[in-house]
Design a protein around this motif. Structure first.
Motif, PDB file in Angstrom:
ATOM      1  N   CYS A 192      33.191  81.489  84.481  1.00 38.56           N
ATOM      2  CA  CYS A 192      33.674  80.138  84.172  1.00 38.56           C
ATOM      3  C   CYS A 192      32.942  79.594  82.966  1.00 38.56           C
ATOM      4  CB  CYS A 192      33.468  79.223  85.382  1.00 38.56           C
ATOM      5  SG  CYS A 192      34.486  79.676  86.786  1.00 38.56           S
ATOM      6  N   ALA A 223      34.663  77.529  80.800  1.00 40.74           N
ATOM      7  CA  ALA A 223      35.393  76.333  80.342  1.00 40.74           C
ATOM      8  C   ALA A 223      34.532  75.084  80.432  1.00 40.74           C
ATOM      9  CB  ALA A 223      36.658  76.144  81.183  1.00 40.74           C
ATOM     10  N   ASP A 244      34.851  66.409  83.339  1.00 40.35           N
ATOM     11  CA  ASP A 244      34.398  66.013  84.678  1.00 40.35           C
ATOM     12  C   ASP A 244      35.254  64.894  85.257  1.00 40.35           C
ATOM     13  OD1 ASP A 244      32.292  67.862  84.803  1.00 40.35           O
ATOM     14  OD2 ASP A 244      31.060  66.581  83.526  1.00 40.35           O
ATOM     15  N   PRO A 294      38.699  68.154  89.820  1.00 43.68           N
ATOM     16  CA  PRO A 294      38.213  69.212  90.707  1.00 43.68           C
ATOM     17  C   PRO A 294      37.167  70.066  89.995  1.00 43.68           C
ATOM     18  CG  PRO A 294      40.446  69.689  89.928  1.00 43.68           C
ATOM     19  CD  PRO A 294      40.118  68.287  89.493  1.00 43.68           C
ATOM     20  N   ILE A 325      36.162  73.525  89.482  1.00 43.31           N
ATOM     21  CA  ILE A 325      36.794  74.836  89.666  1.00 43.31           C
ATOM     22  C   ILE A 325      35.754  75.886  90.048  1.00 43.31           C
ATOM     23  CG2 ILE A 325      38.149  76.637  88.513  1.00 43.31           C
ATOM     24  CD1 ILE A 325      39.253  74.306  86.695  1.00 43.31           C
ATOM     25  N   LEU A 326      34.630  75.867  89.368  1.00 41.78           N
ATOM     26  CA  LEU A 326      33.571  76.844  89.679  1.00 41.78           C
ATOM     27  C   LEU A 326      33.082  76.686  91.119  1.00 41.78           C
ATOM     28  CD1 LEU A 326      31.437  78.990  88.917  1.00 41.78           C
ATOM     29  CD2 LEU A 326      30.032  77.131  88.021  1.00 41.78           C
ATOM     30  N   PHE A 337      28.490  78.825  83.692  1.00 37.74           N
ATOM     31  CA  PHE A 337      27.809  78.472  82.457  1.00 37.74           C
ATOM     32  C   PHE A 337      27.274  77.060  82.613  1.00 37.74           C
ATOM     33  CE2 PHE A 337      28.363  81.390  78.785  1.00 37.74           C
ATOM     34  CZ  PHE A 337      28.840  82.468  79.503  1.00 37.74           C
ATOM     35  N   LYS A 340      21.529  73.630  88.879  1.00 39.19           N
ATOM     36  CA  LYS A 340      22.989  73.761  88.831  1.00 39.19           C
ATOM     37  C   LYS A 340      23.442  75.032  89.531  1.00 39.19           C
ATOM     38  CE  LYS A 340      24.980  71.793  85.348  1.00 39.19           C
ATOM     39  NZ  LYS A 340      25.321  71.470  83.956  1.00 39.19           N
ATOM     40  N   LYS A 360      26.057  74.745  92.602  1.00 35.44           N
ATOM     41  CA  LYS A 360      27.401  75.311  92.506  1.00 35.44           C
ATOM     42  C   LYS A 360      27.575  76.494  93.444  1.00 35.44           C
ATOM     43  CE  LYS A 360      28.750  73.124  88.600  1.00 35.44           C
ATOM     44  NZ  LYS A 360      30.049  72.598  88.233  1.00 35.44           N
TER      45      LYS A 360
END
Ligand code: CTP
Ligand code: CA
Length: 229
Positions: free
Chosen positions: A96, A98, A102, A130, A132-133, A150, A164, A168
């Motif tokens: 991910c 992208a 946010d 949403p 996504i990751l 990322f 992070k 995540k």
């Protein structure tokens, strides 16, 4: 790339890559966006394909040419990107990159917002998009075997990135400093840290293509281990 898909180190691997910014419309002519060029994600999609992976690249609006041998799916908003990502599953590896917005405007005006002589600017009411990751990481069943996130930071990169990765729930996290003085966002070079369960590595400054090839080679090592397990 047909020969690589049969004999390359990533033969048989299905990869999903997200890249680029998202555009979040305010009205038919205006949107919220960010400075992502998509370069790092496109380079990663290309590098994975060159090692023989079957790659789907879900991309927000960018000005880059489609990488050779990659299934390119274009979209505009975070919600569209989320839908295309879910359609591209199952996969073995998700990367991910992208720069997903946010937040998005709570409503999209159906007509261009006019000044109408009123001197007060309109208030911008935003709602969260949403993640996504995080959603990919939480999939059960169906979670990709390797999820790579990322982290774009502008300060205290290492601490923010480590937090992070935990938050995540991704396996690997590639962190970089996107402060304006680094020239990374939108530029040709990158300087990253790779955080894995085994620890943290700092990679020297190199082209985004070299980062992509190095990361793809690491995915090759992971895939080799998976297949020989
Ligand atoms: N990401 C995502 N969907 C979102 C936001 C982020 O898939 N809605 C992914 C990015 O593609 C990246 C990772 O999450 O791989 C981290 O994105 P980043 O913007 O650095 O982190 P956030 O969790 O959004 O935190 P913040 O922007 O507050 O630093
Ligand atoms: Ca973010």
């Amino acid at each position: 790339l047909r020969r690589e898909q049969e004999t390359g180190p990533l033969a048989g691997l299905r990869a999903l890559v997200t890249a680029g910014p998202t555009h979040e419309p305010l009205d038919p002519v205006r949107y919220l966006a960010n400075r992502s060029s998509g370069r790092q994600g496109y380079a990663i999609a290309q590098a994975l394909a060159e090692l023989g992976a079957d790659v789907t690249l879900v991309s927000g609006p960018v000005t880059l040419a489609a990488p050779v041998g990659v299934h390119l799916v274009r979209c505009e908003t975070a919600q569209e990107m989320q839908a295309h990502v879910m359609q591209a599953l199952p996969c073995d590896v998700a990367v991910c990159t992208a720069a997903v917005a946010d937040w998005r405007p709570e409503t999209e005006a159906s007509q261009k917002i006019k000044k109408n002589g009123d001197m007060r600017p309109p208030a911008l009411s935003l709602v969260p998009n949403p993640d996504i990751l995080a959603q990919l990481c939480a999939l059960a069943p169906g979670r990709p075997g390797l999820v790579i996130g990322f982290a774009a930071e502008t300060e205290t990169v290492q601490a923010h990135a480590q937090a992070k990765r935990q938050r995540k729930g991704c396996d690997w996290l590639v962190a970089n400093d996107v402060s304006p003085q680094t020239g990374i966002m939108g530029g040709e070079h990158n300087e990253v840290m790779l955080i894995t369960p085994d620890g943290m590595e700092t990679w020297p400054r190199m082209s985004k293509q070299d980062v992509a090839e190095k990361l793809a080679a690491r995915v090759g090592g992971w895939w080799h281990d998976v297949q020989s397990a």
